[in-house]
Design an enzyme around this catalytic site. Structure first.
Site, PDB file in Angstrom:
ATOM      1  N   ASN A 200       4.980  -2.565  10.878  1.00 42.94           N
ATOM      2  CA  ASN A 200       4.547  -1.296  11.454  1.00 42.94           C
ATOM      3  C   ASN A 200       3.039  -1.137  11.455  1.00 42.94           C
ATOM      4  O   ASN A 200       2.475  -0.496  12.333  1.00 42.94           O
ATOM      5  CB  ASN A 200       5.178  -0.137  10.683  1.00 42.94           C
ATOM      6  CG  ASN A 200       4.956   1.171  11.379  1.00 42.94           C
ATOM      7  OD1 ASN A 200       5.260   1.304  12.564  1.00 42.94           O
ATOM      8  ND2 ASN A 200       4.391   2.142  10.683  1.00 42.94           N
TER       9      ASN A 200
ATOM     10  N   ARG B  18      -6.714  10.921   6.461  1.00 41.31           N
ATOM     11  CA  ARG B  18      -5.479  11.069   7.252  1.00 41.31           C
ATOM     12  C   ARG B  18      -4.592  12.132   6.629  1.00 41.31           C
ATOM     13  O   ARG B  18      -4.584  12.322   5.408  1.00 41.31           O
ATOM     14  CB  ARG B  18      -4.762   9.722   7.277  1.00 41.31           C
ATOM     15  CG  ARG B  18      -3.310   9.776   7.663  1.00 41.31           C
ATOM     16  CD  ARG B  18      -2.648   8.411   7.599  1.00 41.31           C
ATOM     17  NE  ARG B  18      -1.205   8.580   7.488  1.00 41.31           N
ATOM     18  CZ  ARG B  18      -0.339   7.587   7.434  1.00 41.31           C
ATOM     19  NH1 ARG B  18      -0.750   6.338   7.472  1.00 41.31           N
ATOM     20  NH2 ARG B  18       0.950   7.828   7.324  1.00 41.31           N
TER      21      ARG B  18
ATOM     22  N   THR C 257      -2.380   2.848   7.666  1.00 44.76           N
ATOM     23  CA  THR C 257      -3.059   3.394   8.839  1.00 44.76           C
ATOM     24  C   THR C 257      -3.793   4.670   8.427  1.00 44.76           C
ATOM     25  O   THR C 257      -3.240   5.445   7.657  1.00 44.76           O
ATOM     26  CB  THR C 257      -2.006   3.743   9.916  1.00 44.76           C
ATOM     27  OG1 THR C 257      -1.222   2.577  10.151  1.00 44.76           O
ATOM     28  CG2 THR C 257      -2.656   4.203  11.192  1.00 44.76           C
TER      29      THR C 257
ATOM     30  N   GLU D 190      -0.816   0.776  -2.924  1.00 49.33           N
ATOM     31  CA  GLU D 190      -2.148   1.317  -3.197  1.00 49.33           C
ATOM     32  C   GLU D 190      -2.306   1.590  -4.682  1.00 49.33           C
ATOM     33  O   GLU D 190      -3.400   1.474  -5.240  1.00 49.33           O
ATOM     34  CB  GLU D 190      -2.374   2.601  -2.407  1.00 49.33           C
ATOM     35  CG  GLU D 190      -2.520   2.393  -0.911  1.00 49.33           C
ATOM     36  CD  GLU D 190      -1.197   2.455  -0.177  1.00 49.33           C
ATOM     37  OE1 GLU D 190      -0.133   2.453  -0.857  1.00 49.33           O
ATOM     38  OE2 GLU D 190      -1.207   2.501   1.075  1.00 49.33           O
TER      39      GLU D 190
END
Lengths: 324, 1203
Positions: B1003, B107, B24, B57
């Site tokens: 999630n 973020r 996210t 990642e």
């Protein structure tokens, strides 16, 4: 042996047709049925109600919890909420058509007027060579009159006939006060044929769960009498095709229906009970019966015992009074 | 279109390979790429990009690096911690001058807490990698910048990191001019693409890249790239100029907008620049000499371009940054600008040096609005402006914050500003996105939508901020004054000040179960007062009823959207209705005619059921909004938590927040969310007291106690009880209590209840009933129940489900999804071991519902003990938990040593008893607790005079056996954390690992993991997963010394309980794989436990335990606890949308995969059966153990049991 048959204006290589059942939903089965000598196949019914329910379920499940939490605004890829049911049915029609040479009939059970028309068009567009209207309707509203029910049936047939160019057969239950008149009305409304008779799901009670449970037993040979009666009465009147359905367990029932005047004989229960290979037994049984009588074509016997042709036509009427 | 989609549209079309991993707020970019590839959509060269999901990642960066080195145009999408994991490869990629663009939805990086929201701390952590850092500040800019970055990287060979603000830009919906394929073709030079390929590794003309270098050459090698970096600014500007010629939108490396003779200038990056520009424009109209520099190319930093952009008249400059570098003399951009200005001044290129101040704003998507921008401009007027300021918070500790005028607003009069308060999943957000689309498609109209969600996964509140107007909307901040406010959920009026942001004369639309003549007296007095004082036009509609009547259940979106258009006047009413219907046809057409018709009917019915309320002249209600938490709540909850609960968290000053991220346990109990309309009601006369309902309850709202019947004397009249159904306790009563204000109404308990009424079909011992009628009585019942004594843990039979119901759950009232399949396991864990448990929780669902503020569900027991919980990262939970163990073991050793050394003072017998105490059974733990309590008393008395006593006191708690649990989902255990998990298992240390296996990344919205089953669809596996899930259990079993259990509570709760206890008792590493049904499986979670049972019955999820300790007694360590499959896989799988959807979309493919999956199930079961029938230690092979004949725990003797 010439078993060629004409039904709904189509040429069939054999008078035995696999009726709509889960078996005919599999293309492999359809191929085998053709190999075993079936004249045509009716695909399982497309149920409007089921499609709607599926659509709503998928809409509900694919949108559950969405747009609620910032990290998970959805839970499924967009493809998960694709249209359901009708396209799937169309795909089955297409696959069945390309798999076999015999005619493929779609079957439809809708609940709304729009549903009958739209889905019939969709089935035609997919390539079905005819449509069987699975008129499964229980008039649960006690205020509904017989006339209204009949009008409903007539209206459906008329609407579908106006919407499609392929032949349309109506598969009915026997519960009309004047079956013969009703049959005439449906032919007048445009039906190319009638399938006699439909069998309904009737609820049972599950004593362990104390709940109602839907139930449908496979038919048995003893159930051929009522359809046999009406096929016999309606045959030879030239209004349209007649298909006999219910109780076909062996070649004996096939022959009886043909003698009574059915253009084709349909079976589902026997195929489910004995497997798709049972089609071969039915076809071979029919051939054997004809051969034993030195007959080389089906037309020689078809309808020979219908009411119009019977030596004693009143036998149909008096049937109820004869002591067995 | 939102920012993520806008970026993905470009990135997908100009790349050949995308290496992806969900995080996210960048996940939607990767999801779209996967979906487009699955749908066969091609890039501008006519081929379908390869979309490869990786395990992390770090893995994505590695694969990307490899694909680049092999010559493919390659991209990735990431954010935050994900970007940090890419850093090592970023150095390599840049060091090798490899053209690539990373797209980053910027973020916050987790520090004192995790935050999914936006700031630039992640991007700033990559400053030294050698990537060009390229910023965009709006949806349109992000779309354009994605292309400009690609052009520039191909030309310069310097890799680019294109970043835009997480959520504010990535999730904002705004009007967008979409670049066509031909635009992209025109900008991308194929010769550069071929040059990129030509630089690839190729055995036809081999070379070596990636050497190991030494002191003699490494340094020079680093300097060899300088010409490439020096060329970047001009290359980017050229690309921007070419782009302007093509698309008409002009950008510069440093875009200045403002007065030519500006004296005060703000410099910033990202979406805040739009706000600053809007504010500066408003100030200029009042004669102020101000301007704004928006930085687009941050690295390589071009001082020359910056100096050119900055007006020579500038006297003071404020640099605003969305990042914080503790201990630095300033944040990065500030330092760069100071250096550039100082250098220019010292070299004589600039006559004077403006005053430069730096400040922070917008961390973690904190709103940055015109009042804040103005505060900064105002600060620049001061002779001594704050040097390192903050704006947007109240810093009452160091005084860094600037004072604001909260009433300052610059919204244009022709902009409709609408706020919608919705209940999560009611369709409000979807409808608003749709409204934005409808309006944006009208000629001459522009629209913007931004959506704020709360912290809960069930019953959450959503707040939609929508703007519509005749000019492009450049206002990336929350609406502060709305001329339309809609409250789509009536109970919100009692929780928050819904009309706080309503402008005078605004329109207020309320979804109300009360009609226009009844509603007024149902409103809290403060709401009535605001309606009157602000002269609001007030409309009501019973949208829930309209939706229900047309068959849309709780989806009120179409109804309320129609109501909005009908009364807001944004579009002419008839035109709007026609557009809504068009849109319904487009949106739902693919989902079937029935759904379309239902929505059409909803539109038509809305218009006849929408009423304007005649507003009285004075407030009449005798009640008002109650305080968010009761007066008896702890101080922190009253002062801090309550503010967050009321939506006023922005007002909390720095001084009230913990300095190190430490928050009190168990504050969820103070948040009564009251979200269920129907809740369980107990029928004691039918109840068999089995404990199944409380065992499966995902939110710990069902509690049981047994107690002496004499205590019922003071019970409320409605309090229910039954004689305890155990022999030998004639005077003992049993009661179940329900925290109905915390219940989500999921119904899992109802389905688990085995007790049916023989006389009333469908009635069980608990049944869902309407809450409204029972609320008051149940509150009183609950208050009485809480006063009943907690059952003694030493007397409760831990060995069966029935006994567990009497243990206090120390995980309660989380914000997990209604019917969550994970939380019952955590609750059970907390009941069994919570008072001595430490939890290392991987990031994921369990860390979010486990600790997402405002409240904390991990709680304390009546003695004040409870789970000590922490989250480190997504990838390192196993290592983090191992650290707990290492410290605990070390301090246990230390405590034992110190204790021995003090044995003369403490007493040898007492010391001996503590050191030799068995601590497996709960009764033994309780006995040890008593000994340690006594020891503490002695030590406290000795502490003043004895250093060793003081030292022992600091570690004495470790003398009670500590239980270390490592918890996470399958994304962690199978993918990103697998390396660490495997290593921790290999250490032989006594840690317990619980994998809450939902078979997807729940999630982040259901992306595939290596646990995702063959044949199921998931995000990143939109065409269906093609390989079977990894058998993590068998991998762990291969170690031989790891306790491994596979469990499914719904299939066999007793086996679950047994596995938990055995794992905890096992003196070594334990791994438990717990089947966890999930909203991402696509079925009604009420039937979650039933579905678990089917998973096991089909053989898909066999239950087993592998206990190495069994070897010591000559037994086979592997016990198969579930029987051979009794149903085909289809009967389990096709109950779930994840399987069923594929069957509907691609029946033949789904059938093929199902056949493969069925074969895999059969094969796997054979493997387990073979393991279960292996001989061991000379013992005969055993048949799989049935659930009831499961082996006893490795425990010494029986416990004393209560009823």
């Amino acid at each position: 042996m010439d078993l060629r048959t004409r039904y709904l204006g189509l040429d069939l290589s054999s008078p035995i047709v696999a009726a709509a059942s889960p078996l005919t939903g599999e293309v492999d089965n359809i191929r085998r049925l053709e190999d075993m000598g079936a004249g045509a196949v009716v695909l399982p019914s497309l149920f409007e109600e089921e499609i709607e329910q599926n659509e709503q379920t998928i809409e509900r499940l694919s949108t559950a919890g969405i747009e609620s939490y910032a990290e998970a605004l959805t839970y499924f890829p967009a493809a998960a909420s694709c249209r359901t049911g009708c396209e799937r049915y169309q795909e089955l029609v297409g696959r069945a058509r390309s798999a076999v040479d015999m005619p493929i009939f779609g079957s439809l059970n809708a609940k709304s007027e729009r549903g009958w028309v739209d889905y019939a068009r969709a089935i035609e567009a997919a390539g079905a060579q005819a449509i069987e209207l699975n008129l499964h309707f229980i008039p649960m509203d006690p205020s509904l009159s017989g006339r209204e029910v009949e009008e409903r049936y007539r209206g459906i047939v008329k609407a579908v006939k106006n919407a499609v160019t392929i032949p349309v057969a109506a598969k009915l239950g026997p519960y009309f006060s004047a079956m013969g008149h009703m049959a005439g009305e449906l032919f007048a409304a445009g039906a190319d044929g009638l399938v006699l008779f439909n069998r309904f799901y009737e609820p049972d009670i599950d004593l362990a769960e104390l709940s109602l449970s839907p139930h449908l037993d496979l038919s048995t040979a003893s159930e051929i009498r009522l359809p046999l009666l009406w096929i016999g009465i309606l045959a030879g009147r030239g209004a349209g095709s007649l298909a006999a359905s219910s109780g076909v367990e062996s070649a004996d029932e096939v022959v009886k229906y043909l003698l009574a005047g059915a253009d084709v004989v349909m079976t589902a229960s026997a195929l489910i009970r004995h497997g798709v290979g049972h089609m071969r037994a039915l076809v071979d049984g029919l051939r054997t019966w004809l051969a034993a009588r030195n007959l080389d074509a089906l037309d020689a016997i078809r309808g020979s015992l219908c009411q119009r042709e019977a030596a004693d036509p009143t036998a149909f009427e008096r049937a109820n009074y004869v002591k067995i | 279109m939102d920012g993520n989609t806008a970026v993905a549209h470009v990135a997908y079309r100009i790349n050949e390979v995308c290496a992806i991993f969900p995080i996210t707020p960048s996940s939607p970019m990767a999801e779209l790429a996967d979906e487009w590839a699955a749908a066969g959509i091609r890039n501008i060269w006519g081929n379908i990009p390869v979309i490869q999901q990786m395990q992390s990642e770090g893995g994505a960066a590695g694969a990307l690096h490899g694909a680049l080195q092999a010559g493919a145009l390659t991209t990735t999408f990431t954010a935050s911690q994900g970007l940090l994991l890419m850093i090592p490869n970023m150095f390599k990629i840049a060091g090798e001058l490899t053209a690539s663009v990373f797209h980053v939805a910027a973020r916050s990086v987790a520090t004192q807490g995790l935050s999914i929201f936006g700031d630039h701390s992640d991007v700033m952590a990559t400053r030294s990698t050698g990537f060009a850092l390229f910023s965009s500040g709006s949806v349109q800019e992000a779309h354009d910048a994605a292309l400009i970055a690609e052009v520039a990287t191909l030309k310069s060979r310097v890799p680019f990191l294109h970043f835009f603000d997480g959520f504010r830009t990535s999730h904002e919906v705004n009007t967008l001019s979409l670049l066509s394929d031909s635009d992209l073709r025109a900008m991308i030079d194929d010769a550069l693409v071929r040059a990129h390929r030509a630089r690839a590794l190729n055995p036809e003309h081999p070379f070596i890249r990636g050497t190991s270098q030494n002191p003699d050459t490494f340094f020079q090698g680093r300097e060899s790239v300088n010409p490439f970096y020096r060329a970047v600014p001009e290359i980017v500007q050229k690309a921007m100029d070419d782009f302007a010629a093509l698309a008409g939108r002009r950008y510069r490396l440093f875009d200045y907008e403002g007065a030519a003779d500006a004296e005060r200038v703000l410099v910033l990056m990202g979406s805040g620049a739009e706000t600053a520009r809007e504010t500066a424009a408003a100030l200029r109209q009042k004669g102020e000499k101000v301007g704004v520099v928006q930085v687009r190319l941050f690295r390589p930093f071009s001082a020359a371009h910056f100096l050119d952009a900055l007006p020579a008249t500038c006297q003071s400059l404020a640099v605003l940054e969305q990042t914080k570098e503790p201990g630095a003399p300033g944040e990065p951009l500030y330092l760069d600008l100071v250096a550039a200005l100082a250098d220019a001044f010292s070299c004589g290129r600039r006559a004077g040096m403006p005053k430069v101040i730096g400040g922070r704003y917008g961390l973690s998507s904190k709103d940055f609005n015109p009042a804040m921008a103005k505060a900064v401009f105002d600060e620049l007027k001061k002779p001594e402006p704050k040097r390192s300021f903050t704006v947007g918070i109240i810093d009452d500790v160091c005084g860094t914050s600037l004072d604001l005028d909260p009433s300052y607003a610059i919204e244009r009069d022709d902009v409709v500003r609408a706020l919608f308060y919705g209940l999560g999943a009611d369709g409000t957000v979807g409808a608003n996105k749709n409204s934005v689309k409808i309006i944006a498609e009208q000629a001459g109209f522009y629209a913007q939508g931004y959506f704020v969600y709360d912290s809960h996964k069930s019953g959450a509140q959503t707040l939609s901020h929508l703007r519509f107007g005749p000019q492009p909307i450049h206002s990336p901040y929350l609406i502060g004054s709305a001329n339309f406010v809609a409250c789509h959920h009536f109970p919100f009026l009692l929780r928050q000040d819904i009309l706080r942001l309503a402008a005078p004369g605004a329109t207020f639309l309320l979804n109300s179960p009360y009609g226009p003549h009844q509603v007024w007296n149902r409103l809290p007095r403060s709401v009535q007062r605001q309606i009157i004082e602000k002269r609001l036009r007030f409309f009501v509609i019973d949208a829930s009823r309209v939706a229900r009547e047309v068959g849309l259940k709780n989806r009120t979106n179409t109804v309320l959207q129609t109501a909005f258009f009908a009364i807001s006047g944004v579009l002419p009413r008839d035109e709007a209705i026609a557009e809504i219907k068009n849109s319904i046809r487009k949106t739902y057409g693919a989902k079937g005619e029935k759904v379309v018709q239902q929505n059409f009917k909803a539109v038509d019915d809305t218009l006849s059921r929408l009423y304007e309320v005649k507003v009285p002249l004075v407030p009449t209600s005798g009640f008002d909004r109650p305080p968010p938490v009761p007066a008896n709540a702890p101080k922190f909850v009253r002062e801090v938590t309550a503010m967050m609960l009321e939506g006023r968290g922005d007002e909390i000053p720095v001084s009230l927040l913990p300095v190190d991220g430490t928050f009190p346990s168990g504050t969820a109990a103070w948040e009564k969310r009251d979200i269920a309309d129907e809740v369980p009601l107990w029928r004691p006369e039918l109840c068999i007291q089995c404990g199944a309902c409380s065992f499966v309850c995902p939110h710990s709202v069902i509690r049981a106690k047994y107690y002496d019947e004499g205590r019922l004397q003071n019970a409320p009249a409605a309090f229910k009880s039954a004689p305890v159904n155990a022999r030998g306790y004639p005077e003992v009563r049993y009661s179940l209590a329900f925290y109905i204000e915390d219940c989500t109404g999921c119904g899992v308990c109802i389905e688990a209840c085995p007790a049916k009424s023989p006389a009333e079909p469908g009635v069980k011992a608990i049944n869902l009933e309407a809450k409204a009628q029972m609320l008051e009585a149940e509150r009183a019942n609950l208050a009485f129940f809480e006063e009943l004594p907690v059952n003694d843990r030493a007397r409760v039979d831990f060995a069966n489900v029935r006994g567990v119901q009497f243990l206090e759950p120390l995980f309660e009232f989380s914000g997990a999804c209604a019917g969550c399949g994970e939380t019952p396991y955590l609750k059970l864990l907390s009941q069994l071991f919570g008072d001595r448990m430490m939890v290392a929780n991987a990031t994921g669902c369990s860390s979010i519902y486990g600790a997402n503020l405002p409240v904390t569900p991990w709680s304390r027991n009546h003695e004040g003990r409870g789970p000590a919980w922490s989250n480190s990262l997504f990838e390192d939970a196993a290592e983090f938990g191992l650290g707990f163990r290492l410290a605990a073991d070390k301090h246990l050793d230390l405590a034992r040593e110190r204790l021995k050394s003090l044995s003369r003072d403490i007493g040898e017998d007492a010391v001996d008893a503590i050191l030799k105490a068995p601590q497996i059974q709960e009764s033994e733990i309780r006995a040890q607790r008593a000994r340690v309590a006594e020891l503490k008393g002695k030590l406290l008395r000795m502490a003043e005079r004895d250093e060793k006593a003081r030292d022992l006191l600091s570690v004495v708690d470790h003398l009670v056996r500590r239980s270390i649990w490592i918890v996470g989902g399958d994304g962690w255990a199978y993918d990103i954390g697998y390396g660490g998990l495997d290593h921790v298992l290999s250490t032989g240390r006594n840690v317990n690992i619980l994998v809450l296996d939902t078979e997807v990344y729940s999630n982040t919205g259901g992306q595939a993991s290596k646990a995702t089953p063959l044949g199921a669809i998931a995000k990143f596996a939109a065409a269906g997963k093609r390989v079977a899930r990894k058998d993590l259990a068998l991998q762990a079993i291969a170690y031989g010394n790891v306790y491994v259990a596979q469990i499914a509570m719904g299939a066999n709760p007793q086996q679950t309980l047994q596995a938990f206890r055995e794992a905890e008792a096992y003196e070594g590493p334990s791994l438990i794989l717990a089947y966890s049904h999930c909203i991402a499986h696509g079925f009604d979670l009420r039937y979650g436990m039933k579905q678990q049972d089917l998973a096991t019955a089909s053989g898909y999820w066999p239950l087993f335990r592998y206990n190495p300790a069994m070897r010591r007694v000559g037994e086979n360590p592997f016990r198969l606890d579930s029987p051979r499959p009794t149903i085909p896989l289809r009967d389990y799988a096709y109950n779930e949308l994840r399987y069923h959807a594929l069957a509907l979309a691609h029946p033949s493919e789904a059938e093929k995969l199902l056949i493969e999956a069925q074969a895999a199930v059969v094969e796997k079961y054979k493997t387990y059966e073979a393991l279960a029938s292996r001989q061991n230690g000379g013992q005969a092979a055993r048949r799989p153990a049935s659930s009831r004949a499961a082996r006893p725990l490795l425990m010494n003797g029986r416990e004393r049991h209560g009823p």
